[in-house]
Motif scaffolding. Sequence first.
Motif, PDB file in Angstrom:
ATOM      1  N   SER A   1       0.791  -1.224   0.000  1.00 12.78           N
ATOM      2  CA  SER A   1       0.000   0.000   0.000  1.00 12.78           C
ATOM      3  C   SER A   1       0.823   1.273   0.000  1.00 12.78           C
ATOM      4  CB  SER A   1      -0.883   0.018   1.235  1.00 12.78           C
ATOM      5  OG  SER A   1      -0.047  -0.078   2.385  1.00 12.78           O
TER       6      SER A   1
ATOM      7  N   GLU B   1       8.256  11.921   8.544  1.00 13.83           N
ATOM      8  CA  GLU B   1       7.329  12.264   7.461  1.00 13.83           C
ATOM      9  C   GLU B   1       8.090  12.733   6.232  1.00 13.83           C
ATOM     10  OE1 GLU B   1       4.704  14.441   4.847  1.00 13.83           O
ATOM     11  OE2 GLU B   1       6.340  15.342   5.959  1.00 13.83           O
TER      12      GLU B   1
ATOM     13  N   PHE C   1      -2.156  14.203  -3.776  1.00  9.67           N
ATOM     14  CA  PHE C   1      -2.197  13.438  -2.527  1.00  9.67           C
ATOM     15  C   PHE C   1      -3.625  13.022  -2.184  1.00  9.67           C
ATOM     16  CE2 PHE C   1      -2.593  13.891   2.220  1.00  9.67           C
ATOM     17  CZ  PHE C   1      -2.039  12.672   2.531  1.00  9.67           C
TER      18      PHE C   1
ATOM     19  N   PHE D   1       8.201  20.875  10.183  1.00  6.32           N
ATOM     20  CA  PHE D   1       6.813  20.457  10.308  1.00  6.32           C
ATOM     21  C   PHE D   1       6.577  19.814  11.667  1.00  6.32           C
ATOM     22  CE2 PHE D   1       2.723  19.344   9.446  1.00  6.32           C
ATOM     23  CZ  PHE D   1       2.467  18.014   9.242  1.00  6.32           C
TER      24      PHE D   1
ATOM     25  N   VAL E   1       1.848   2.570   2.499  1.00  2.41           N
ATOM     26  CA  VAL E   1       1.514   3.276   3.729  1.00  2.41           C
ATOM     27  C   VAL E   1       2.313   2.687   4.879  1.00  2.41           C
ATOM     28  CG1 VAL E   1      -0.290   3.948   5.345  1.00  2.41           C
ATOM     29  CG2 VAL E   1      -0.828   3.680   2.939  1.00  2.41           C
TER      30      VAL E   1
ATOM     31  N   TRP F   1      -5.700   8.808  -2.751  1.00  2.00           N
ATOM     32  CA  TRP F   1      -6.349   8.003  -1.708  1.00  2.00           C
ATOM     33  C   TRP F   1      -7.841   8.274  -1.616  1.00  2.00           C
ATOM     34  CZ3 TRP F   1      -3.501   4.238   0.156  1.00  2.00           C
ATOM     35  CH2 TRP F   1      -2.108   4.361   0.072  1.00  2.00           C
TER      36      TRP F   1
ATOM     37  N   ARG G   1       8.192  10.671   2.689  1.00  2.28           N
ATOM     38  CA  ARG G   1       7.570  11.309   1.532  1.00  2.28           C
ATOM     39  C   ARG G   1       8.520  11.327   0.342  1.00  2.28           C
ATOM     40  NH1 ARG G   1       7.840  16.781   1.234  1.00  2.28           N
ATOM     41  NH2 ARG G   1       8.047  16.779   3.494  1.00  2.28           N
ATOM     42  N   GLU G   2       9.764  11.698   0.611  1.00  9.69           N
ATOM     43  CA  GLU G   2      10.748  11.745  -0.474  1.00  9.69           C
ATOM     44  C   GLU G   2      10.925  10.373  -1.125  1.00  9.69           C
ATOM     45  OE1 GLU G   2      14.146  13.238   1.529  1.00  9.69           O
ATOM     46  OE2 GLU G   2      13.204  15.191   1.858  1.00  9.69           O
TER      47      GLU G   2
ATOM     48  N   TYR H   1       3.649   6.896   2.429  1.00 15.61           N
ATOM     49  CA  TYR H   1       2.671   7.713   3.111  1.00 15.61           C
ATOM     50  C   TYR H   1       2.632   7.335   4.583  1.00 15.61           C
ATOM     51  CZ  TYR H   1       1.397   8.840  -1.610  1.00 15.61           C
ATOM     52  OH  TYR H   1       1.455   9.265  -2.907  1.00 15.61           O
ATOM     53  N   LEU H   2       2.230   8.261   5.388  1.00 18.12           N
ATOM     54  CA  LEU H   2       2.283   8.068   6.834  1.00 18.12           C
ATOM     55  C   LEU H   2       0.890   8.141   7.435  1.00 18.12           C
ATOM     56  CD1 LEU H   2       4.257  10.034   9.490  1.00 18.12           C
ATOM     57  CD2 LEU H   2       3.922   7.592   9.273  1.00 18.12           C
ATOM     58  N   MET H   3       0.536   7.118   8.174  1.00 15.71           N
ATOM     59  CA  MET H   3      -0.745   7.117   8.845  1.00 15.71           C
ATOM     60  C   MET H   3      -0.505   7.083  10.350  1.00 15.71           C
ATOM     61  SD  MET H   3      -3.584   4.986   7.006  1.00 15.71           S
ATOM     62  CE  MET H   3      -5.310   5.249   7.186  1.00 15.71           C
TER      63      MET H   3
ATOM     64  N   LEU I   1      -6.226   8.921   9.888  1.00 14.97           N
ATOM     65  CA  LEU I   1      -5.523  10.186   9.692  1.00 14.97           C
ATOM     66  C   LEU I   1      -4.224   9.968   8.936  1.00 14.97           C
ATOM     67  CD1 LEU I   1      -4.374  12.762  12.318  1.00 14.97           C
ATOM     68  CD2 LEU I   1      -5.476  13.123  10.119  1.00 14.97           C
ATOM     69  N   MET I   2      -4.079  10.702   7.859  1.00 16.09           N
ATOM     70  CA  MET I   2      -2.856  10.623   7.093  1.00 16.09           C
ATOM     71  C   MET I   2      -2.167  11.988   7.130  1.00 16.09           C
ATOM     72  SD  MET I   2      -3.070   8.363   3.789  1.00 16.09           S
ATOM     73  CE  MET I   2      -1.698   7.606   3.017  1.00 16.09           C
ATOM     74  N   LEU I   3      -0.877  11.970   7.387  1.00 16.85           N
ATOM     75  CA  LEU I   3      -0.123  13.208   7.551  1.00 16.85           C
ATOM     76  C   LEU I   3       0.684  13.527   6.316  1.00 16.85           C
ATOM     77  CD1 LEU I   3      -0.665  13.726  10.459  1.00 16.85           C
ATOM     78  CD2 LEU I   3       1.777  13.727  10.861  1.00 16.85           C
ATOM     79  N   ARG I   4       0.793  14.801   6.017  1.00 15.29           N
ATOM     80  CA  ARG I   4       1.537  15.136   4.812  1.00 15.29           C
ATOM     81  C   ARG I   4       1.955  16.602   4.794  1.00 15.29           C
ATOM     82  NH1 ARG I   4       3.398  12.022   0.423  1.00 15.29           N
ATOM     83  NH2 ARG I   4       3.569  13.345  -1.403  1.00 15.29           N
ATOM     84  N   THR I   5       3.149  16.825   4.353  1.00 14.27           N
ATOM     85  CA  THR I   5       3.596  18.185   4.087  1.00 14.27           C
ATOM     86  C   THR I   5       3.544  18.399   2.582  1.00 14.27           C
ATOM     87  OG1 THR I   5       5.218  17.803   5.812  1.00 14.27           O
ATOM     88  CG2 THR I   5       5.457  19.807   4.533  1.00 14.27           C
TER      89      THR I   5
END
Lengths: 336, 336
Positions: free
Chosen positions: A60, A91, B115, B77, A62, B119, A95-96, A100-102, B101-105
Amino acid sequence: MVTIRDIAKETGVSPTTVSNVIHGISGRVSAETIQNINDAIKRLGYVPNMSARSLVSSSSKVIGFVNHVIVKDDRNFMEDPFHSATIGAIESTLRENGYYLMLRTVETAEELVTFLQRWNMDGLFFTGIFKDKFYDSMVGLNIPVVLIDSYIHTPHFCNVGLEDFNGSCDATRYLISKGHRRIGFASPNIKDGGVLQERFLGYKAALAEVAIPFDRSIVFQQEMDLESCRKVCDEICKHPDITGLVVSADIMAAGIMTGLRERGIRVPEDISVIGFDDISLAQLVTPPLTTIHQDMNLKGRLAVDFMLQLLAGKTLQDTEVTLSTRLIERESVRQL
Amino acid sequence: MVTIRDIAKETGVSPTTVSNVIHGISGRVSAETIQNINDAIKRLGYVPNMSARSLVSSSSKVIGFVNHVIVKDDRNFMEDPFHSATIGAIESTLRENGYYLMLRTVETAEELVTFLQRWNMDGLFFTGIFKDKFYDSMVGLNIPVVLIDSYIHTPHFCNVGLEDFNGSCDATRYLISKGHRRIGFASPNIKDGGVLQERFLGYKAALAEVAIPFDRSIVFQQEMDLESCRKVCDEICKHPDITGLVVSADIMAAGIMTGLRERGIRVPEDISVIGFDDISLAQLVTPPLTTIHQDMNLKGRLAVDFMLQLLAGKTLQDTEVTLSTRLIERESVRQL
DNA sequence: TGTCATTAGTTGAACGTTCAACGTTGCCAA
DNA sequence: TTGGCAACGTTGAACGTTCAACTAATGACA
């Protein structure tokens, strides 16, 4: 919603070819077709659907960041600056690398497993108290696991931690080296298997080294807010022989220093205080707090390094990093 | 992996019936069958696959928490405790309501859209600087959007903010009421459309009220770390006529107080300092910092309240909450 | 001329769920 | 004896993607 099929129709090829182009599979598609497909993707604004992708590929992209809390109504998740600095580092690196981070707080091992399975997560960062129950659950999931500040040592998982024990030992030794003998310990509530317990054990060990008897009556456990710190100070007042205090968190050390000042007790003249963490406020309080430094950002970076390696399928020979601490001398401790 | 089909096979019914039981659709399945299915789910350890679910239903139960940063290498962040307290509140409430919850910059509007589309997110919390480009992107997505501390006011989105302008006005007025006339302003880098700009404007407005001319040479912009605060202090030293200082963030105010002390300038005797945020360290520095209080936890709770209402399909008449601030008098300001 | 390799694709099933549209009983009243 | 209608289901397509297995055309070489 624009799908891979729309792109296929637009460019007169099959969906598979589009998929191949998206994934940069070379030697299967002509340069011209690649160009056409990429144009169409831009023109129609195609965005891959991760649900479909992860459904078929059972990966996924994730990664879960899970914090285990013990009490039901603990709403303090990430109030601690430790978490924010670490998550921030995680994060951005994740991302780079296209992940993805949940975020999630859990109370039980079942919750953890359900969470990870629902989304067939590719990896897990785990922080908080590690209970035995988690062990089998995590192994069963068969995904990379990186534990952060969770005191269990097993080759199954990667481990990023801190020399909490040694750091606390150093703090206590430092007070001893300055001539202190009657040294108290203050801490937020110590839970089995957490960092605070390690710090507590480090304090005890340092006392034992020089044969100072451990005295439970000068171990103070309270919440971290200022009001609770004042209670600690009231307790300290009942032990006027205490000349030094090891505090397992800077934020609490600062609160205690404030409480002591209110009670007319001077730091470091009447009592020396040493903290732990070296958060930014340590250098801002009066007197500047002597403390044990740790690099929380680095902790996050190392954790994500581990994760990326595991995700890439590498087998690591070293699965454990324990960051060392550094004593920062400021002005809250005096020579007796 | 256990699927709905396995449960169906195990209990001798069709997958649809299992699905209906899982979703508690009543009147279609006999009590006995419901019982059997639930038993089988437990026994086999079935966990719904969210990818499959969201693929077919185009609702993912995922809410994005997106922070917009401007500089490419901004790794801060969530270093700000503001974010941690808010996210903590959001995560726990969202979880209780079955959301993830998904985190993102992000750095651009395109990144944001990609983004969210990848999803097919059900909702968006947005924080950071709001640039015009985001507007159309967000409207186009057609999902609930809650802006946090982003200064754009439109009925399209919900808005949770703070009376930054008024708070800063109050801070400045307070110094004026204490007899100060020559009042500087210190702040982390002010970006258009951010909270810091509002605070800056509040400062200017308060000066204008009593016809104190605005002087750009006593506006100090720097990073928040102690070293940068020291630079601010060097600047302040060049303006010995300054008697009061409004600082748009407590953490910086504390840094400046430390810097001033190092330079032999006393607070509040020589210069009065007022901060903003009332983070925990405000009461821990010496002297305790007079500051403008805001409730960051409440901010998160209100944001998630909005979100849950929007997700439930309600149309709100009020789409905007602006938390009020409160001046906390401590000891860093003196009467001239 | 026949064989093989290479290039540039296509086809169709599969992933786990949901949802609209159909069955099939059994019972009761007209 | 039919019709109607609950109650309790089932069927099959669809969601957007991937992947193994296939095809079809071209060219090189013995």
